[in-house]
Design a protein around this motif. Structure first.
Motif, PDB file in Angstrom:
ATOM      1  N   SER A 152       4.503  42.249   0.062  1.00  0.00           N
ATOM      2  CA  SER A 152       2.931  43.055  -0.523  1.00  0.00           C
ATOM      3  C   SER A 152       1.848  42.027  -0.598  1.00  0.00           C
ATOM      4  O   SER A 152       0.691  42.333  -0.032  1.00  0.00           O
ATOM      5  CB  SER A 152       3.101  44.156  -1.429  1.00  0.00           C
ATOM      6  OG  SER A 152       4.272  44.872  -1.058  1.00  0.00           O
ATOM      7  N   ALA A 153       2.191  40.999  -1.597  1.00  0.00           N
ATOM      8  CA  ALA A 153       0.753  40.367  -1.890  1.00  0.00           C
ATOM      9  C   ALA A 153       0.552  39.389  -0.896  1.00  0.00           C
ATOM     10  O   ALA A 153      -0.651  38.936  -0.874  1.00  0.00           O
ATOM     11  CB  ALA A 153       1.292  39.640  -3.381  1.00  0.00           C
ATOM     12  N   ALA A 154       1.438  38.963  -0.320  1.00  0.00           N
ATOM     13  CA  ALA A 154       0.958  37.858   0.841  1.00  0.00           C
ATOM     14  C   ALA A 154       0.447  38.244   1.792  1.00  0.00           C
ATOM     15  O   ALA A 154      -0.456  37.825   2.664  1.00  0.00           O
ATOM     16  CB  ALA A 154       2.438  37.133   1.653  1.00  0.00           C
ATOM     17  N   GLU A 155       0.780  39.636   2.212  1.00  0.00           N
ATOM     18  CA  GLU A 155       0.726  40.284   3.519  1.00  0.00           C
ATOM     19  C   GLU A 155      -0.598  41.543   3.441  1.00  0.00           C
ATOM     20  O   GLU A 155      -1.474  41.673   4.271  1.00  0.00           O
ATOM     21  CB  GLU A 155       1.637  40.950   4.370  1.00  0.00           C
ATOM     22  CG  GLU A 155       2.492  39.879   4.878  1.00  0.00           C
ATOM     23  CD  GLU A 155       3.725  40.155   5.713  1.00  0.00           C
ATOM     24  OE1 GLU A 155       3.712  41.590   5.838  1.00  0.00           O
ATOM     25  OE2 GLU A 155       4.551  39.495   6.254  1.00  0.00           O
ATOM     26  N   HIS A 156      -0.411  42.131   2.391  1.00  0.00           N
ATOM     27  CA  HIS A 156      -1.551  43.238   1.942  1.00  0.00           C
ATOM     28  C   HIS A 156      -2.001  43.183   0.578  1.00  0.00           C
ATOM     29  O   HIS A 156      -1.691  44.293  -0.162  1.00  0.00           O
ATOM     30  CB  HIS A 156      -0.835  44.692   2.394  1.00  0.00           C
ATOM     31  CG  HIS A 156      -0.266  44.666   3.851  1.00  0.00           C
ATOM     32  ND1 HIS A 156      -1.068  44.642   4.986  1.00  0.00           N
ATOM     33  CD2 HIS A 156       1.005  44.634   4.369  1.00  0.00           C
ATOM     34  CE1 HIS A 156      -0.359  44.756   5.971  1.00  0.00           C
ATOM     35  NE2 HIS A 156       1.027  44.653   5.727  1.00  0.00           N
ATOM     36  N   PRO A 157      -2.778  42.218   0.122  1.00  0.00           N
ATOM     37  CA  PRO A 157      -3.201  41.969  -1.259  1.00  0.00           C
ATOM     38  C   PRO A 157      -4.133  43.282  -1.573  1.00  0.00           C
ATOM     39  O   PRO A 157      -5.017  43.471  -0.868  1.00  0.00           O
ATOM     40  CB  PRO A 157      -3.442  40.666  -1.196  1.00  0.00           C
ATOM     41  CG  PRO A 157      -3.834  40.338  -0.064  1.00  0.00           C
ATOM     42  CD  PRO A 157      -3.147  41.000   0.932  1.00  0.00           C
TER      43      PRO A 157
END
Length: 240
Positions: free
Chosen positions: A87-92
């Motif tokens: 989630s943090a890498a792709e949709h932060p």
């Protein structure tokens, strides 16, 4: 954050930056990431372990994990393609930090229904992942794990974000340096190819470059690929 926490953070970040420069590890990605992860684990309250997840050539890898458990959980997130680090890498979110307050009981489990039970099985109840995608090219996250539920407050979240920012700047610098090195190598390759054409056909620099451009257009190959092929063919001729 309290004033003493501000002072502690400033001291840690200064020390980490000084160590990176002193050991010239700014050019050594693995060593630099290890220093940042270690400093984050030691500084952010409640953190028991940490690591970095990074997307390379379409695959997510675990970098600089402080324990084997972290390496395993980072790999599970990669295999399932779900979890705080994904989630943090792709949709932060806006501040770049994805928080799982309690992987066992809170609604966080609905976001990662397959990963959350795996983390709990390994003994971890809380997790924070901070996006390291400073320029949009690099997809990575700093992952901080805790065995205690609900341990991360706003202060911990802020600290995690600041360490993430430091790691993001480092990754951006390494990525930029790699791009510059590639650009220089391409320029040198094209220069050698132009020299070959100038010698073979008695043309000047401008006409040699035009010949490369036309070859690129006619073959639908990149200019760098045309230049590489030409220099490789010339090298083979010289060895015969």
């Amino acid at each position: 954050m309290h004033p003493e926490q501000n002072d502690q953070l400033a001291t840690v970040l200064r020390r980490t930056a000084r160590d990176l420069i002193a050991h010239r590890s700014i050019s050594d990605l693995e060593q630099s990431l290890e220093q940042i992860v270690a400093a984050a684990v030691d500084t952010v309250p409640g953190v028991d372990a940490g690591g970095i997840s990074m997307t390379e050539h379409g695959h997510i890898t675990s970098r600089s994990p402080t324990t084997d458990d972290v390496r395993k959980l980072d790999q599970i997130q990669a295999e399932l393609h779900e979890g705080p680090c994904i989630s943090a890498a792709e949709h932060p979110p806006a501040d770049g930090v994805v928080l799982a307050a309690d992987l066992a009981e809170e609604p966080d489990t609905s976001r990662w229904p397959r990963f959350a039970p795996k983390a709990v099985e390994q003994g971890y109840r809380s997790m924070m992942s901070t996006s390291l995608s400073a320029n949009g090219r690099i997809r990575a996250a700093l992952n901080l794990y805790s065995r205690t539920a609900g341990v991360f407050d706003e202060s911990a979240r802020t600290l995690a974000g600041l360490f993430g920012a430091q790691a993001a700047v480092l990754l951006y610098g390494v990525d930029h340096a790699a791009q510059m090195a590639q650009a220089l190598a391409t320029r040198d390759m094209i220069g050698r190819a132009k020299g070959i054409l100038m010698e073979r056909f008695g043309v000047d620099d401008s006409h040699a470059f035009q010949m490369l451009v036309r070859s690129s257009q006619h073959t639908n190959l990149k200019l760098a690929d045309i230049a590489a092929s030409l220099t490789a063919d010339t090298g083979r001729e010289h060895r015969l």
